[in-house]
Design an enzyme around this catalytic site. Structure first.
Site, PDB file in Angstrom:
ATOM      1  N   SER A 272       0.851  -1.193   0.000  1.00 61.32           N
ATOM      2  CA  SER A 272       0.000   0.000   0.000  1.00 61.32           C
ATOM      3  C   SER A 272       0.880   1.235   0.000  1.00 61.32           C
ATOM      4  CB  SER A 272      -0.901   0.001   1.228  1.00 61.32           C
ATOM      5  OG  SER A 272      -0.116   0.270   2.365  1.00 61.32           O
ATOM      6  N   LYS A 273       0.248   2.381  -0.011  1.00 60.90           N
ATOM      7  CA  LYS A 273       0.939   3.678  -0.035  1.00 60.90           C
ATOM      8  C   LYS A 273       2.037   3.782   1.031  1.00 60.90           C
ATOM      9  CE  LYS A 273      -0.804   6.622  -3.027  1.00 60.90           C
ATOM     10  NZ  LYS A 273       0.256   6.239  -3.928  1.00 60.90           N
ATOM     11  N   ARG A 274       1.750   3.159   2.199  1.00 60.08           N
ATOM     12  CA  ARG A 274       2.739   3.268   3.288  1.00 60.08           C
ATOM     13  C   ARG A 274       4.103   2.732   2.883  1.00 60.08           C
ATOM     14  NH1 ARG A 274       2.454  -0.525   6.853  1.00 60.08           N
ATOM     15  NH2 ARG A 274       1.037  -1.972   5.867  1.00 60.08           N
ATOM     16  N   GLY A 276       5.697   3.325   0.258  1.00 62.01           N
ATOM     17  CA  GLY A 276       6.415   4.212  -0.668  1.00 62.01           C
ATOM     18  C   GLY A 276       5.745   4.222  -2.027  1.00 62.01           C
TER      19      GLY A 276
END
Ligand code: GLU
Length: 504
Positions: A272-274, A276
């Site tokens: 996911s976005k977390r 990077g």
């Protein structure tokens, strides 16, 4: 299986990539597109792009445009799609609303679907109750046997019905794939899959606003677009039994299915976005080359027989097979992608690489306007071994553009007394004698200083490097010297000698 040009019914292989334009193309979807593309290209089949844009609240035209742009950047070209058309269009679901209505009405008239007037709040309440009892949130069939009068009465009240598919209209007669209420299919990646029909309640195929639900639109489109193989993410696995039943209800051929494992981040949670950069757009902006990105995506779940990792697409087409796609989740490792990118940067045609690197230099306020193209190529060539992404490039190119780099003391690794001083003096002397300092000349000079002083390695190179670049690391010294040229090298040595006079 993969080496076939036709499916079991003798039809040409046709696969599709069906993104929903509700966000940018992310790594998981790009991998799905790539595996479909490879499967089509390997089998001389067709790769179709279909835009699944019926979630009107979340869909944006800008996302669709970007998805097409990113696929083109990755060179995953399609044979039929919204922009280029084809024999089975339109290829945007929002333009196929009437087709879904027609098929839903057909199921209604055959008694395989029914109108459902249950209000959303009531359905939600029942779903929650089932879940709290640990039961699957199955529709209870309340509207299945409504009388003609009930229906007329609801409609008179202006209540718009959704249309539900009646699962049992197919399940009991299903001799081939489902028996004893089981729905089975052979997944080309995961092997035999079995689902309990009793877990599947009658589900909505057409929402009350007249728009098709995902499962229904996908089945109608896959059938009408003559899709032979559905290759998609494992998150759709639970949709497959529903889609099989719908195919059977409408008398369509059931395509072959292949579900690709999920992609996890370094901490083994869903990517996911977390974690990077996870969209193709971000990777592009960070300076990854498209060929490195597709090569890396190829390894997210697939491996070659001999373990070869760097594999250009023309080889990947030859070697790809769904049999070698792993069932276990793939882990996205940015370090490996960086390594792979550096390898593609090292081997890229230098004119093309310079072209690609130019916007990254411009972004870092390095003005390349009016700069001789050949000279710029030499600079990019000198630094390409030091960088992993194009956005790293300014770390090393500044030394060529800044007029006189002054190092800020203390400089690690350089003692400006005795030896260093001598190396610099000799270097300047020898350079002054040369007409111009090409790489081989610079090399010869450095070697002669080595012989004369007996110094080698850092002791020999570092004073020169620091004097002419202001940095303790960077591209090969002889390349830097050749690119800067005689005049600038001498000017820089003079400067540093002046600067450190009091230390020498
Ligand atoms: N629109 C779906 C998605 O983006 C595609 C599902 C499918 O391939 O059937 O996940």
């Amino acid at each position: 299986m993969d080496n076939q040009r036709h499916n079991n019914h003798g039809e040409l292989i046709r696969v599709r990539f069906a993104p929903s334009p509700t966000g940018h193309l992310h790594i998981g979807n790009a991998r799905t597109a790539l595996f479909n593309w490879l499967f089509a290209r390997k089998n001389n089949g067709s790769f179709i792009l279909r835009i699944e844009d019926t979630d009107f609240d979340r869909v944006k035209k800008e996302y669709e445009d970007n998805i097409l742009k990113d696929l083109k950047w990755l060179e995953l070209n399609w044979d039929e799609g919204p922009d280029c058309g084809g024999n089975y269009g339109p290829y945007r679901q929002s333009e196929r609303i009437n087709i879904y209505k027609e098929y839903a009405n057909k199921l209604l008239s055959e008694g395989k679907a029914y109108k459902c007037f249950c209000p959303e709040e009531e359905l939600e309440k029942k779903r929650k109750e089932s879940l709290s009892k640990g039961l699957p949130p199955r529709y209870d069939g309340k509207c299945r046997y409504l009388s003609g009068e009930d229906i007329i009465s609801y409609e008179k009240q202006g209540i718009k019905p959704s249309i539900r598919f009646e699962v049992e209209s197919v399940l009991p007669f299903n001799k081939l794939k489902a028996h004893d209420g089981l729905i089975e299919f052979e997944d080309m990646v995961r092997g035999k899959m079995t689902f309990k029909g009793s877990d599947i309640g009658d589900f909505v195929i057409l929402r009350s606003d007249g728009v098709s639900a995902y499962n229904f639109a996908a089945v109608v489109d896959d059938a009408l677009m003559k899709i032979t193989h559905v290759i998609r993410g494992e998150d759709h696995l639970s949709n497959t039994p529903r889609q099989i039943l719908l195919n059977q209800a409408m008398g369509f051929d059931i395509p072959c299915f292949a579900h690709l494992s999920m992609i996890l981040g370094y901490d083994k949670t869903l990517l996911s976005k977390r974690h990077g950069a996870t969209s193709v757009k971000e990777l592009k902006e960070e300076g990854y080359l498209p060929e490195a990105v597709v090569n890396y995506l190829l390894l997210l779940g697939w491996s070659s027989e001999n373990g070869r990792e760097i594999m250009p697409m023309f080889d990947a087409i030859k070697n790809f097979s769904l049999e070698r796609v792993s069932k276990s989740p793939a882990v996205f490792d940015i370090k490996k992608l960086r390594w792979m990118n550096s390898s593609y940067i090292k081997n890229k045609d230098i004119t093309e690489l310079t072209e690609l690197a130019s916007p990254f230099l411009a972004k870092k306020c390095i003005s390349i306007e009016g700069i001789d193209k050949n000279w710029l190529c030499k600079i990019v060539d000198a630094v390409r071994d030091n960088i992993q992404t194009l956005s790293d490039i300014d770390k090393y190119t500044g030394i060529f553009f800044d007029e006189l780099p002054v190092p800020s003391p203390p400089l690690k690794g350089v003692e400006w007394e005795g030896e260093a001083d001598e190396v610099l003096k000799l270097f300047k002397e020898k350079i002054e004698k040369e007409e111009n300092i090409a790489e081989d000349v610079a090399d010869k000079i450095i070697r002669s200083i080595k012989e004369k002083t007996g110094l080698k390695g850092k002791k020999l190179m570092m004073p020169i490097r620091v004097a002419i670049t202001g940095k303790t690391e960077g591209p090969e010294l002889k390349k830097i010297v050749a690119i800067l040229g005689k005049e600038r090298v001498i000017k820089r040595i003079n400067l540093i000698q002046e600067f450190y006079k009091h230390l020498l």
